[in-house]
Write a protein that holds these residues in place. Structure first.
Motif, mmCIF file in Angstrom:
data_model
loop_
_atom_site.group_PDB
_atom_site.id
_atom_site.type_symbol
_atom_site.label_atom_id
_atom_site.label_comp_id
_atom_site.label_asym_id
_atom_site.label_seq_id
_atom_site.Cartn_x
_atom_site.Cartn_y
_atom_site.Cartn_z
ATOM 1 N N ALA A 28 0.834 -1.204 0.000
ATOM 2 C CA ALA A 28 0.000 0.000 0.000
ATOM 3 C C ALA A 28 0.873 1.260 0.000
ATOM 4 O O ALA A 28 0.592 2.226 -0.723
ATOM 5 C CB ALA A 28 -0.917 -0.008 1.222
ATOM 6 N N LEU A 29 1.967 1.249 0.789
ATOM 7 C CA LEU A 29 2.861 2.414 0.847
ATOM 8 C C LEU A 29 3.508 2.669 -0.505
ATOM 9 O O LEU A 29 3.680 3.818 -0.922
ATOM 10 C CB LEU A 29 3.944 2.199 1.919
ATOM 11 C CG LEU A 29 3.473 2.333 3.370
ATOM 12 C CD1 LEU A 29 4.554 1.831 4.325
ATOM 13 C CD2 LEU A 29 3.125 3.775 3.689
ATOM 14 N N ALA A 30 3.882 1.596 -1.206
ATOM 15 C CA ALA A 30 4.503 1.749 -2.529
ATOM 16 C C ALA A 30 3.510 2.378 -3.505
ATOM 17 O O ALA A 30 3.861 3.278 -4.275
ATOM 18 C CB ALA A 30 4.979 0.389 -3.044
ATOM 19 N N ILE A 31 2.252 1.937 -3.464
ATOM 20 C CA ILE A 31 1.236 2.511 -4.360
ATOM 21 C C ILE A 31 0.962 3.966 -3.978
ATOM 22 O O ILE A 31 0.840 4.835 -4.844
ATOM 23 C CB ILE A 31 -0.063 1.677 -4.301
ATOM 24 C CG1 ILE A 31 0.216 0.247 -4.784
ATOM 25 C CG2 ILE A 31 -1.163 2.318 -5.145
ATOM 26 C CD1 ILE A 31 -0.911 -0.730 -4.479
ATOM 27 N N LEU A 71 -0.890 5.167 7.954
ATOM 28 C CA LEU A 71 -0.477 6.299 8.789
ATOM 29 C C LEU A 71 0.490 5.828 9.865
ATOM 30 O O LEU A 71 1.522 6.464 10.107
ATOM 31 C CB LEU A 71 -1.710 6.972 9.415
ATOM 32 C CG LEU A 71 -1.429 8.126 10.374
ATOM 33 C CD1 LEU A 71 -0.517 9.173 9.750
ATOM 34 C CD2 LEU A 71 -2.737 8.793 10.805
ATOM 35 N N ASP A 72 0.187 4.714 10.501
ATOM 36 C CA ASP A 72 1.082 4.226 11.545
ATOM 37 C C ASP A 72 2.493 3.967 10.993
ATOM 38 O O ASP A 72 3.487 4.330 11.613
ATOM 39 C CB ASP A 72 0.538 2.960 12.213
ATOM 40 C CG ASP A 72 1.239 2.716 13.541
ATOM 41 O OD1 ASP A 72 0.957 3.471 14.493
ATOM 42 O OD2 ASP A 72 2.114 1.832 13.603
ATOM 43 N N ALA A 73 2.556 3.368 9.802
ATOM 44 C CA ALA A 73 3.868 3.097 9.194
ATOM 45 C C ALA A 73 4.619 4.394 8.899
ATOM 46 O O ALA A 73 5.829 4.508 9.119
ATOM 47 C CB ALA A 73 3.688 2.283 7.915
ATOM 48 N N LEU A 74 3.885 5.424 8.427
ATOM 49 C CA LEU A 74 4.522 6.709 8.122
ATOM 50 C C LEU A 74 5.047 7.388 9.388
ATOM 51 O O LEU A 74 5.948 8.227 9.326
ATOM 52 C CB LEU A 74 3.525 7.642 7.422
ATOM 53 C CG LEU A 74 3.067 7.215 6.020
ATOM 54 C CD1 LEU A 74 1.959 8.140 5.524
ATOM 55 C CD2 LEU A 74 4.235 7.232 5.034
ATOM 56 N N PHE A 104 2.349 16.858 6.589
ATOM 57 C CA PHE A 104 2.545 17.802 5.483
ATOM 58 C C PHE A 104 3.122 17.098 4.257
ATOM 59 O O PHE A 104 2.828 17.487 3.126
ATOM 60 C CB PHE A 104 3.482 18.945 5.908
ATOM 61 C CG PHE A 104 2.747 20.192 6.311
ATOM 62 C CD1 PHE A 104 2.292 20.360 7.606
ATOM 63 C CD2 PHE A 104 2.490 21.203 5.395
ATOM 64 C CE1 PHE A 104 1.604 21.506 7.988
ATOM 65 C CE2 PHE A 104 1.806 22.355 5.757
ATOM 66 C CZ PHE A 104 1.361 22.508 7.056
ATOM 67 N N SER A 105 3.961 16.089 4.471
ATOM 68 C CA SER A 105 4.564 15.379 3.337
ATOM 69 C C SER A 105 3.565 14.440 2.668
ATOM 70 O O SER A 105 3.828 13.951 1.567
ATOM 71 C CB SER A 105 5.766 14.542 3.788
ATOM 72 O OG SER A 105 6.658 15.331 4.496
ATOM 73 N N HIS A 106 2.482 14.139 3.346
ATOM 74 C CA HIS A 106 1.482 13.225 2.796
ATOM 75 C C HIS A 106 0.114 13.862 2.964
ATOM 76 O O HIS A 106 -0.691 13.429 3.800
ATOM 77 C CB HIS A 106 1.540 11.873 3.512
ATOM 78 C CG HIS A 106 2.859 11.187 3.347
ATOM 79 N ND1 HIS A 106 3.916 11.411 4.181
ATOM 80 C CD2 HIS A 106 3.293 10.314 2.410
ATOM 81 C CE1 HIS A 106 4.953 10.692 3.787
ATOM 82 N NE2 HIS A 106 4.605 10.014 2.716
ATOM 83 N N PRO A 107 -0.146 14.900 2.182
ATOM 84 C CA PRO A 107 -1.365 15.698 2.402
ATOM 85 C C PRO A 107 -2.659 14.888 2.354
ATOM 86 O O PRO A 107 -3.589 15.172 3.099
ATOM 87 C CB PRO A 107 -1.315 16.746 1.287
ATOM 88 C CG PRO A 107 -0.225 16.356 0.363
ATOM 89 C CD PRO A 107 0.690 15.443 1.108
#
Lengths: 231, 231
Positions: A28-31, A71-74, A104-107
């Motif tokens: 999911a993070l890669a996508i 979100l937790d992974a980020l 902010f990096s992942h609006p």
């Protein structure tokens, strides 16, 4: 057997990603990085993992759960150790600035984070650290418990506020926003809106960072002033 | 001429809605009430007004502008006169509760309001009233100017937080959220998250209204404590 008829062994094909909760979150993070949150669907992840969507639901309950896991992974970098020796205020400011910077990096994640609460280890570690710093600062138990929500809602809302792309599809330009706001406030009728007219320059003063620090000071002063939880 | 051949006169057909900024906003509000924000597009409004989308752009700049106009129209009841004779705190609490209630009644608008600032008369009247009450309460000019943002962001974020429908498509159930959160907090490892474990009951205590009032007290105490703008 001629060389061009050698069958490809299973071992020589690229390995399928492991079908685990962590494997799903990694996919999911890669996508998310490559295509944006709107493309992070169970169907798309299943395709990337060379399986069917139904197989994913064994590991991830629903889209909300998936987003919470993302979100937790980020948040992993947020829970890295803080520099030693700072005051509680410096450490709290650093934690909340890290949290803000991730959002902010992942609006798109910031907008989602307004309503989705992760329950993974990195989010819990952040809540634990903020609570402990509030107690160290002298907050009552109830003020710390209720205050952590308010302190985390603020960076989330600020990040979400800047998360909407402009109608042109370009990233929002805070400078243009301020210029536009300044123009609108200057145009406000002083007879109907006397305080807006008088405070016009102050309404648009300060950088985003200055306002963020100021808001934290305001929130912390208010949280620490609350003694009503001490009976 | 036989009766069934009488041509329908233009006068007997329902009047077309007036193609004005206000007419467009009224049509948008009707679609919002009946079909939800996702259906409030320029194309849909144009169809409702029996015209083409291009004609609307003379009156409304873009979707963001349209959404801001919708929010401003919804804020009309917020700027109705306050009961006489209350303290500044009571009047400020009433204004912000009205603002919150409008956003709670229109959850999709609340999410949109995080990033869209209306500039219509009702929104400006609300900002003017909050600023004037903060100055009356003794806030410095800068604290009032920066504080109004913080005070308005809080109800917006809280409303947006509760605005996401549950995965089942039903309206969210705050009681179920709290029960789920309580369960997750109780399951948090006390060795890794000692403060979360100790404050568990306080973390989920209080009703939404109690927490809202508490948050306003915290914000106001912090805003009024800031004397840095007095040079």
């Amino acid at each position: 057997m001629p060389r061009n008829e050698v069958p490809t062994s299973r071992r020589e094909r690229p390995a399928k990603p492991a079908l685990t909760r962590q494997g799903i979150v990694d996919a999911a993070l890669a996508i998310l990085r490559e295509e944006g949150l709107a493309r992070v669907t169970m169907r798309r992840i299943a395709a990337a993992m060379d399986t069917g969507p139904a197989s994913l639901y064994v590991y991830v309950h629903n889209t909300g759960d998936l987003h919470a896991q993302i979100l937790d992974a980020l948040l992993a970098p947020v829970s890295e150790p803080l520099p030693d020796g700072g005051t509680w205020r410096a450490r709290l400011g650093e934690l909340l600035a890290r949290y803000r910077d991730v959002l902010f990096s992942h609006p798109e994640i910031a907008r989602m984070a307004i309503s989705t609460r992760p329950d993974g280890p990195h989010y819990l570690a952040l809540v634990e650290s903020i609570l402990a710093l509030l107690v160290e600062a002298g907050a009552t138990d109830r003020a710390a418990a209720w205050g952590v929500d308010l302190l985390m809602l603020y960076p989330t809302a600020v990040a979400a506020e800047h998360a909407t792309p402009s109608p042109s599809g370009r990233a929002p330009d805070p400078g243009a926003d301020i210029a536009e706001l300044t123009g609108r406030l200057a145009a406000a009728d002083p007879a109907r809106y006397p305080t807006i007219s008088r405070l016009g320059p102050a309404l648009v003063s300060g950088s985003g960072v200055q306002r963020f620090d100021w808001a934290l000071d305001v929130l912390l002063a208010g949280i620490l002033a609350d003694r009503s939880g001490t009976e």
